[in-house]
Scaffold this active site. Sequence first.
Site, short mmCIF file in Angstrom:
data_model
loop_
_atom_site.label_atom_id
_atom_site.label_comp_id
_atom_site.label_asym_id
_atom_site.label_seq_id
_atom_site.Cartn_x
_atom_site.Cartn_y
_atom_site.Cartn_z
CE1 TYR A 104 -19.79 -20.84 50.99
CE2 TYR A 104 -21.85 -21.22 52.15
CZ TYR A 104 -21.12 -20.53 51.18
OH TYR A 104 -21.73 -19.56 50.43
CD GLN A 163 -7.40 -33.19 49.85
OE1 GLN A 163 -8.61 -33.35 49.81
NE2 GLN A 163 -6.72 -32.54 48.91
CE1 TYR A 186 -22.66 -27.57 46.34
CE2 TYR A 186 -22.39 -29.23 48.03
CZ TYR A 186 -22.60 -27.92 47.67
OH TYR A 186 -22.73 -26.95 48.65
CD GLN A 219 -13.76 -22.49 47.02
OE1 GLN A 219 -13.27 -21.75 46.19
NE2 GLN A 219 -15.03 -22.87 47.00
N1 LIG Z 1 -24.04 -23.54 50.92
C1 LIG Z 1 -23.23 -23.12 49.98
O1 LIG Z 1 -23.58 -22.26 49.15
C2 LIG Z 1 -21.85 -23.71 49.90
C3 LIG Z 1 -20.85 -23.08 49.13
C4 LIG Z 1 -19.60 -23.66 49.12
C5 LIG Z 1 -19.35 -24.83 49.85
N2 LIG Z 1 -20.34 -25.42 50.55
C6 LIG Z 1 -20.13 -26.67 51.30
O2 LIG Z 1 -18.98 -26.50 52.10
C7 LIG Z 1 -18.03 -27.55 51.81
C8 LIG Z 1 -16.64 -27.04 52.04
O3 LIG Z 1 -16.38 -25.95 51.17
P1 LIG Z 1 -15.11 -25.91 50.27
O4 LIG Z 1 -14.96 -27.21 49.59
O5 LIG Z 1 -15.20 -24.66 49.49
O6 LIG Z 1 -14.05 -25.76 51.45
P2 LIG Z 1 -12.58 -25.79 51.91
O7 LIG Z 1 -12.57 -26.73 53.04
O8 LIG Z 1 -12.17 -24.39 52.12
O9 LIG Z 1 -11.75 -26.38 50.69
C9 LIG Z 1 -11.78 -27.72 50.37
C10 LIG Z 1 -10.63 -28.06 49.45
O10 LIG Z 1 -9.39 -27.75 50.05
C11 LIG Z 1 -8.43 -28.71 49.71
N3 LIG Z 1 -7.97 -29.39 50.94
C12 LIG Z 1 -8.70 -29.75 52.00
N4 LIG Z 1 -7.95 -30.35 52.93
C13 LIG Z 1 -6.70 -30.36 52.44
C14 LIG Z 1 -5.47 -30.83 52.94
N5 LIG Z 1 -5.36 -31.40 54.13
N6 LIG Z 1 -4.36 -30.67 52.16
C15 LIG Z 1 -4.45 -30.07 50.95
N7 LIG Z 1 -5.59 -29.61 50.42
C16 LIG Z 1 -6.70 -29.74 51.16
C17 LIG Z 1 -9.08 -29.70 48.77
O11 LIG Z 1 -8.87 -29.27 47.43
P3 LIG Z 1 -8.67 -30.37 46.25
O12 LIG Z 1 -9.91 -31.19 46.27
O13 LIG Z 1 -8.56 -29.51 45.03
O14 LIG Z 1 -7.43 -31.14 46.59
C18 LIG Z 1 -10.54 -29.54 49.15
O15 LIG Z 1 -11.43 -29.94 48.14
C19 LIG Z 1 -18.38 -27.97 50.38
O16 LIG Z 1 -17.88 -29.25 50.06
C20 LIG Z 1 -19.87 -27.90 50.42
O17 LIG Z 1 -20.37 -29.06 51.07
C21 LIG Z 1 -21.58 -24.87 50.60
#
Ligand SMILES: NC(=O)c1ccc[n+]([C@@H]2O[C@H](COP(=O)([O-])OP(=O)(O)OC[C@H]3O[C@@H](n4cnc5c(N)ncnc54)[C@H](OP(=O)(O)O)[C@@H]3O)[C@@H](O)[C@H]2O)c1
Length: 330
Positions: free
Chosen positions: A215, A297, A58, A220
């Site tokens: 996740y 957020q 990351y 996203q």
């Molecule tokens: N193991 C794996 O292969 C894998 C793959 C993917 C993810 N992950 C892990 O899972 C975590 C979460 O996944 P993700 O980041 O894809 O998940 P997500 O929770 O679906 O999306 C996160 C994004 O949503 C937006 N967001 C979140 N809360 C918000 C709110 N209250 N209001 C408006 N926008 C909001 C933000 O975008 P902005 O930042 O653009 O504002 C944030 O970065 C990752 O950070 C990582 O640690 C693991």
Amino acid sequence: MKTRKIGQSDLEAGILSLGAWAIGGGSWWGENDDELSIKTIHSALDKGLTWIDTAPVYGFGHSEEVVGKALKDRRSRAILSTKCGLQWRNQQGSDSFSRDGHEVYRNLSAQSIRQDLEDSLRRLQTDYIDIYYTHWQARKGGASIEETMTELLKMKQEGKIRVIGASNVNTAHLDEYLKYGRLDVIQEKFSMVDRRIESELLPYCEEHQITLQTYSPLEQGLLTGKIRMDYVIPAGSVHENKFWWIAENRKLVIDMLNGWSDLTEKYGCAMGNLVIAWTAARSEQINVLGGARKLEQVEENAKAGDLILDKADLDRMTRDADAIITTSQS
Ligand SMILES: NC(=O)c1ccc[n+]([C@@H]2O[C@H](COP(=O)([O-])OP(=O)(O)OC[C@H]3O[C@@H](n4cnc5c(N)ncnc54)[C@H](OP(=O)(O)O)[C@@H]3O)[C@@H](O)[C@H]2O)c1
């Protein structure tokens, strides 16, 4: 914030965790204000999102460095997870992809994951990792799970990691991991509109008392209801070509969420809270891993940690999500 045990380990965490992928920045998520990321992590801990998840890849070390700075003076309050097996030090491994000038290889050999661990401990400014995940298995060939697991068990014995986890696995992988020792958690993609894990992985976790950390529960950001049809996706970003972000599918999601305004009113919560609460309610075995890199957020999302939705509302949301999944596939 409600809490749940992590597998059969002695760790327990808030049901909503903080993912630090976006905090790494780079071309996937765009540039960041690191000071704001650090404040966001501090606020997460204060609000009960005690499990902070990161990975070397990351931001190519940047996410781990920022998390390390944030936790330096409060390490014991956090449950810290990071991952091994995606490396860009050399050309050894398989299934490579290019990003931000790096060629990344899957490599879960004992030697490579040992180096991953030492690099992560340095960047995270700590001498132990609470939960250590294998990030991706090689599609074909690669180190055996026996080799990987033997090294992970050694790390555990040395006190450098506390709990072993795996990410992006199937039940055959899990059968193999469990042959050699205890594995307490897996991390997999799951959202209201992407429920592939419900057929096999989730029941498997329930049967074996393995925590399933899910996740991308907000797809996203899309399932917060704040992304509209006129949002322009930056080229090369994490949202590019994502199934639910493609215009015709995005419209289905936006229309579905618009239909739940009576629910946000009933519970006095944000749309994303409904979605997180629905996700957590799907199984006692689930820990919801949401990303956030802004204070507002994490403050908003944290409110989902105590939100309990009525069964009739959960069922209605499930039916609506089922309906758009079916439409999107026709
Ligand atoms: N193991 C794996 O292969 C894998 C793959 C993917 C993810 N992950 C892990 O899972 C975590 C979460 O996944 P993700 O980041 O894809 O998940 P997500 O929770 O679906 O999306 C996160 C994004 O949503 C937006 N967001 C979140 N809360 C918000 C709110 N209250 N209001 C408006 N926008 C909001 C933000 O975008 P902005 O930042 O653009 O504002 C944030 O970065 C990752 O950070 C990582 O640690 C693991």
